[in-house]
Design a protein around this motif. Structure first.
Motif, PDB file in Angstrom:
ATOM      1  N   ILE A 297       0.946  -1.113   0.078  1.00  0.00           N
ATOM      2  CA  ILE A 297       0.053   0.081  -0.078  1.00  0.00           C
ATOM      3  C   ILE A 297       0.879   1.247  -0.155  1.00  0.00           C
ATOM      4  O   ILE A 297       1.604   1.405   0.831  1.00  0.00           O
ATOM      5  CB  ILE A 297      -1.089   0.181   1.249  1.00  0.00           C
ATOM      6  CG1 ILE A 297      -1.939  -1.188   1.033  1.00  0.00           C
ATOM      7  CG2 ILE A 297      -1.660   1.487   1.467  1.00  0.00           C
ATOM      8  CD1 ILE A 297      -2.832  -1.343   2.230  1.00  0.00           C
ATOM      9  N   SER A 298       0.664   2.185  -0.923  1.00  0.00           N
ATOM     10  CA  SER A 298       1.450   3.238  -0.948  1.00  0.00           C
ATOM     11  C   SER A 298       1.144   4.200   0.335  1.00  0.00           C
ATOM     12  O   SER A 298       0.061   4.186   0.919  1.00  0.00           O
ATOM     13  CB  SER A 298       1.181   4.067  -2.291  1.00  0.00           C
ATOM     14  OG  SER A 298      -0.186   4.766  -2.250  1.00  0.00           O
ATOM     15  N   ARG A 299       2.094   5.160   0.430  1.00  0.00           N
ATOM     16  CA  ARG A 299       1.845   6.233   1.468  1.00  0.00           C
ATOM     17  C   ARG A 299       0.704   6.994   1.453  1.00  0.00           C
ATOM     18  O   ARG A 299       0.157   7.187   2.305  1.00  0.00           O
ATOM     19  CB  ARG A 299       3.086   7.038   1.323  1.00  0.00           C
ATOM     20  CG  ARG A 299       4.271   6.715   2.351  1.00  0.00           C
ATOM     21  CD  ARG A 299       5.294   7.902   2.359  1.00  0.00           C
ATOM     22  NE  ARG A 299       4.861   9.240   3.182  1.00  0.00           N
ATOM     23  CZ  ARG A 299       5.525   9.175   4.507  1.00  0.00           C
ATOM     24  NH1 ARG A 299       6.570   8.275   4.739  1.00  0.00           N
ATOM     25  NH2 ARG A 299       5.162  10.148   5.097  1.00  0.00           N
ATOM     26  N   GLU A 300       0.634   7.369   0.061  1.00  0.00           N
ATOM     27  CA  GLU A 300      -0.666   8.195  -0.283  1.00  0.00           C
ATOM     28  C   GLU A 300      -2.096   7.466   0.443  1.00  0.00           C
ATOM     29  O   GLU A 300      -2.975   7.836   0.864  1.00  0.00           O
ATOM     30  CB  GLU A 300      -0.749   8.640  -1.401  1.00  0.00           C
ATOM     31  CG  GLU A 300       0.365   9.528  -2.293  1.00  0.00           C
ATOM     32  CD  GLU A 300       1.658   8.849  -2.435  1.00  0.00           C
ATOM     33  OE1 GLU A 300       1.555   7.721  -3.062  1.00  0.00           O
ATOM     34  OE2 GLU A 300       2.660   9.250  -1.908  1.00  0.00           O
ATOM     35  N   VAL A 301      -1.988   6.315  -0.146  1.00  0.00           N
ATOM     36  CA  VAL A 301      -3.324   5.623   0.045  1.00  0.00           C
ATOM     37  C   VAL A 301      -3.570   5.089   1.638  1.00  0.00           C
ATOM     38  O   VAL A 301      -4.654   5.435   2.315  1.00  0.00           O
ATOM     39  CB  VAL A 301      -3.451   4.184  -0.738  1.00  0.00           C
ATOM     40  CG1 VAL A 301      -4.516   3.200  -0.353  1.00  0.00           C
ATOM     41  CG2 VAL A 301      -3.429   4.495  -2.331  1.00  0.00           C
ATOM     42  N   ALA A 302      -2.246   4.865   2.081  1.00  0.00           N
ATOM     43  CA  ALA A 302      -2.319   4.725   3.640  1.00  0.00           C
ATOM     44  C   ALA A 302      -2.807   5.759   4.599  1.00  0.00           C
ATOM     45  O   ALA A 302      -3.419   5.839   5.470  1.00  0.00           O
ATOM     46  CB  ALA A 302      -0.897   4.180   4.182  1.00  0.00           C
ATOM     47  N   GLN A 303      -2.403   7.122   4.054  1.00  0.00           N
ATOM     48  CA  GLN A 303      -2.882   8.160   4.764  1.00  0.00           C
ATOM     49  C   GLN A 303      -4.393   8.824   4.343  1.00  0.00           C
ATOM     50  O   GLN A 303      -4.777   9.508   5.149  1.00  0.00           O
ATOM     51  CB  GLN A 303      -1.916   9.256   4.385  1.00  0.00           C
ATOM     52  CG  GLN A 303      -0.656   8.870   5.026  1.00  0.00           C
ATOM     53  CD  GLN A 303       0.301   9.916   4.638  1.00  0.00           C
ATOM     54  OE1 GLN A 303       0.286  10.638   3.589  1.00  0.00           O
ATOM     55  NE2 GLN A 303       1.430  10.036   5.620  1.00  0.00           N
ATOM     56  N   LEU A 304      -5.118   8.189   3.502  1.00  0.00           N
ATOM     57  CA  LEU A 304      -6.323   8.533   3.058  1.00  0.00           C
ATOM     58  C   LEU A 304      -7.400   8.365   4.394  1.00  0.00           C
ATOM     59  O   LEU A 304      -7.195   7.518   5.064  1.00  0.00           O
ATOM     60  CB  LEU A 304      -6.780   7.715   2.023  1.00  0.00           C
ATOM     61  CG  LEU A 304      -6.371   7.890   0.756  1.00  0.00           C
ATOM     62  CD1 LEU A 304      -7.017   6.731  -0.275  1.00  0.00           C
ATOM     63  CD2 LEU A 304      -6.596   9.298   0.039  1.00  0.00           C
ATOM     64  N   ARG A 305      -8.167   9.369   4.567  1.00  0.00           N
ATOM     65  CA  ARG A 305      -9.197   9.496   5.485  1.00  0.00           C
ATOM     66  C   ARG A 305     -10.396   9.060   5.135  1.00  0.00           C
ATOM     67  O   ARG A 305     -10.913   9.653   4.012  1.00  0.00           O
ATOM     68  CB  ARG A 305      -9.269  11.021   6.168  1.00  0.00           C
ATOM     69  CG  ARG A 305      -7.888  11.480   6.659  1.00  0.00           C
ATOM     70  CD  ARG A 305      -7.513  10.784   8.169  1.00  0.00           C
ATOM     71  NE  ARG A 305      -6.331  10.721   8.642  1.00  0.00           N
ATOM     72  CZ  ARG A 305      -5.911  10.179   9.575  1.00  0.00           C
ATOM     73  NH1 ARG A 305      -6.645   9.850  10.739  1.00  0.00           N
ATOM     74  NH2 ARG A 305      -4.522  10.283   9.991  1.00  0.00           N
ATOM     75  N   ALA A 306     -11.262   8.495   6.103  1.00  0.00           N
ATOM     76  CA  ALA A 306     -12.793   8.339   5.881  1.00  0.00           C
ATOM     77  C   ALA A 306     -13.566   9.471   6.395  1.00  0.00           C
ATOM     78  O   ALA A 306     -12.990  10.394   6.953  1.00  0.00           O
ATOM     79  CB  ALA A 306     -13.100   6.978   6.683  1.00  0.00           C
ATOM     80  N   PRO A 307     -14.670   9.499   5.847  1.00  0.00           N
ATOM     81  CA  PRO A 307     -15.541  10.750   6.228  1.00  0.00           C
ATOM     82  C   PRO A 307     -15.446  11.202   7.767  1.00  0.00           C
ATOM     83  O   PRO A 307     -15.546  12.221   7.885  1.00  0.00           O
ATOM     84  CB  PRO A 307     -17.043  10.350   5.803  1.00  0.00           C
ATOM     85  CG  PRO A 307     -16.744   9.568   4.818  1.00  0.00           C
ATOM     86  CD  PRO A 307     -15.543   8.727   5.125  1.00  0.00           C
ATOM     87  N   GLY A 308     -15.664  10.145   8.523  1.00  0.00           N
ATOM     88  CA  GLY A 308     -15.456  10.544  10.019  1.00  0.00           C
ATOM     89  C   GLY A 308     -14.203  10.880  10.395  1.00  0.00           C
ATOM     90  O   GLY A 308     -14.023  11.195  11.665  1.00  0.00           O
ATOM     91  N   GLY A 309     -13.109  10.879   9.479  1.00  0.00           N
ATOM     92  CA  GLY A 309     -11.910  11.465  10.219  1.00  0.00           C
ATOM     93  C   GLY A 309     -10.694  10.507  10.405  1.00  0.00           C
ATOM     94  O   GLY A 309      -9.759  10.634  10.359  1.00  0.00           O
ATOM     95  N   GLY A 310     -11.285   9.080  10.687  1.00  0.00           N
ATOM     96  CA  GLY A 310     -10.346   8.128  10.753  1.00  0.00           C
ATOM     97  C   GLY A 310      -9.388   7.486   9.368  1.00  0.00           C
ATOM     98  O   GLY A 310      -9.986   8.214   8.561  1.00  0.00           O
ATOM     99  N   LEU A 311      -8.718   6.806   9.885  1.00  0.00           N
ATOM    100  CA  LEU A 311      -8.064   6.014   8.314  1.00  0.00           C
ATOM    101  C   LEU A 311      -8.866   5.309   7.658  1.00  0.00           C
ATOM    102  O   LEU A 311      -9.914   4.663   8.236  1.00  0.00           O
ATOM    103  CB  LEU A 311      -6.994   5.301   8.647  1.00  0.00           C
ATOM    104  CG  LEU A 311      -5.612   6.040   9.462  1.00  0.00           C
ATOM    105  CD1 LEU A 311      -4.688   4.904   9.736  1.00  0.00           C
ATOM    106  CD2 LEU A 311      -4.930   7.126   8.442  1.00  0.00           C
TER     107      LEU A 311
END
Ligand code: UTP
Length: 491
Positions: A297-311
């Motif tokens: 998993i790339s860094r960018e994808v690992a850092q994506l956030r869900a609407p609630g704010g969590g990963l």
């Protein structure tokens, strides 16, 4: 079987002729042994290429596939627990330990389960696990007024079988019935250099390593373990790794959740601690549930956030799985050959040009490993179950020189948990001057607990039933609550 000349030709074609370098020097027996290993080496596939780009095909698990032990209403949780205890009382639940690993990062010469992390009781990982089995059997028996058994299947390897069997015998199987502790051995595969050449560990021996914890499925077939389960009436299996000191064996809440959902395959997950945390992520690829390794998993994808704010990709895999026996049978008989081995880069001892043994300081080779979670895509009804890290996950991977997943972090995680349980049950701790120590029931898993407190799994499996011994009482730490102390404290 191929003749030696055939083998020579095959090794040549596979670029492995170096393996025969010392063959002429060897006595007949080691020579025969070496030739046997080399047949396996010649058959060994070259490592697969880099993983395909997954980013566009990745999705988090849909919420309907995920349950939670800590969120949601307590009544539903109780229902799951009741169901789990019921299945255990019916003798339908077994646990299966993956204990074939070599534990190279921890760096001990014996199986990791024999390790003790420095608890006041000096219990080893194996002993903690055995006692949790005894306690969960007792809980189910008491609830349903019947005696029951949770058989313990232990997958070992060439490295771990002998010492594990001896250790269990020396410790009287930790008071479990030896008939209900079933050890079996996984297969081995040759280790290879980065360019795919098998490695000679000694003049007369190809370096071999266990075929990964996903070697489970062929080992189940090799040793007729599923038949043994069937004879005992086992329907549901909790599969787990040896190194998680907080593992809840045959956790009734997890078992009950999976059974009531009609799942054939389940995985416990914890919230990832931070985006780059090196744990596999349970998610979907092209709509199919699977574990994607952190390295894929790339860094960018690992850092994506869900609407609630969590990963967005938040579900960390902790190698704690639910399988139905039927699912295991289908995988072991029909699908095992579809599992692709992964490449693990390791330090592999070898002999140099002149036959001198060398212990490499840097990784010099790769081992091919199958992973237990690689079967998730075969599930018809996969579910994930989110649990609290500080209650259920603290793996022992490294020596104490590392700052994570070490003997110290494991010990602290267990003691902090037991301190929380004691405080929650109404215990109060005093310092040497008799003053009350601060209460911090929400202590994070990695911190030193305010007071040393160790509770035997034989007294409490998951924090239950402690009030009768602890409520309103003051203790000077350390508090070691074992069966004898519990009897003394009983009102
Ligand atoms: P790890 O991947 O942490 O490997 O295993 P390891 O061998 O214990 O440690 P290192 O990587 O050499 O430091 C996770 C779980 O899978 C089991 C281990 O015993 C552990 O419970 N395992 C691993 C097997 O049962 N068989 C294997 O071939 C590899």
């Amino acid at each position: 079987m191929a003749s030696e000349a055939d083998l020579r030709a095959r090794l040549q074609r596979a670029g492995q002729q170096h393996l025969l370098r010392f063959c002429a020097e060897l006595a007949p027996e080691p020579r025969a042994e070496l030739l046997h290993c080399q047949r396996a080496a010649a058959a060994c596939a070259r490592p697969p290429g880099p993983p395909p780009d997954l980013a566009a095909r990745l999705q988090p698990l849909p919420p309907e596939r995920v349950g939670s032990a800590s969120e949601g209403d307590p009544q539903t949780r109780r229902l799951w627990e009741e169901e789990g205890l019921h299945q255990i009382a019916l003798n339908k639940v077994a646990v299966l330990l993956l204990a074939g690993g070599q534990g190279t990062r921890l760096g001990v010469t014996y199986p990791k389960g024999m390790y003790q992390v420095g608890l006041p009781s000096q219990k080893t990982l194996y002993q903690l696990q055995a006692e949790r089995i005894r306690r969960v059997e007792q809980l189910a028996s008491e609830r349903h007024g019947t005696r029951c058994t949770v058989p313990w299947y232990i997958m070992t390897s060439e490295f771990t079988l002998g010492p594990t069997a001896k250790f269990f015998k020396e410790h009287d199987f930790f008071h479990l019935d030896p008939n209900n502790v079933i050890m079996f051995e996984q297969r081995m595969l040759p280790a290879v250099t980065f360019d795919g050449r098998a490695i000679l560990e000694r003049k007369d021996k190809v370096a071999m390593a266990p075929d990964g914890n996903g070697g489970l499925y062929s080992a189940l077939e090799d040793h007729q373990i599923l038949e043994d389960m069937e004879r005992r009436g086992v329907e549901f299996v909790h599969v787990y790794c040896v190194d998680n000191i907080l593992v809840r064996l045959a956790d009734p809440v997890f078992i009950g959740f999976c059974v009531l959902r009609g799942a054939d395959c389940g995985a416990k997950v914890v919230e990832k601690a931070y985006p780059e945390e090196p744990v596999g992520v349970v998610c979907q690829v092209d709509g199919v549930p699977q574990v994607v390794e952190y390295s894929e998993i790339s860094r960018e994808v690992a850092q994506l956030r869900a609407p609630g704010g969590g990963l967005l990709y938040n579900a960390g895999n902790i190698c704690s799985h639910f399988f139905t026996r039927d699912f295991l049978r289908m995988v072991a008989r029909e699908l095992e050959h579809l599992l692709q081995p992964h490449v693990a880069v390791k330090k592999v001892p070898y002999v140099d040009e002149h036959g001198n043994p060398v212990k490499p300081l840097q990784p010099n080779g790769i081992k091919m490993e199958k992973f237990v979670f690689d079967v998730l895509p075969f599930a018809k009804n996969f579910v994930a179950f989110q649990v609290l890290r500080e209650e259920e996950f603290s793996p022992l991977k490294n020596a104490d020189s590392a700052d994570r997943d070490s003997p110290s972090t494991s010990r602290r995680a267990l003691l902090a948990q037991h301190c929380r349980w004691a405080l929650r049950a109404g215990a109060r701790f005093l310092d040497v001057h008799g003053a009350r120590l601060p209460e911090q029931p929400s202590l994070p898993g990695s911190a030193e607990p305010p007071a040393i407190c160790e509770i035997s799994p034989l007294v409490s499996y998951a924090g239950e039933g402690l009030e009768e011994y602890l409520r309103g009482r003051e203790f000077r730490p350390p508090l070691i609550l074992d069966e004898a102390t519990a009897r003394e404290l009983q009102p």
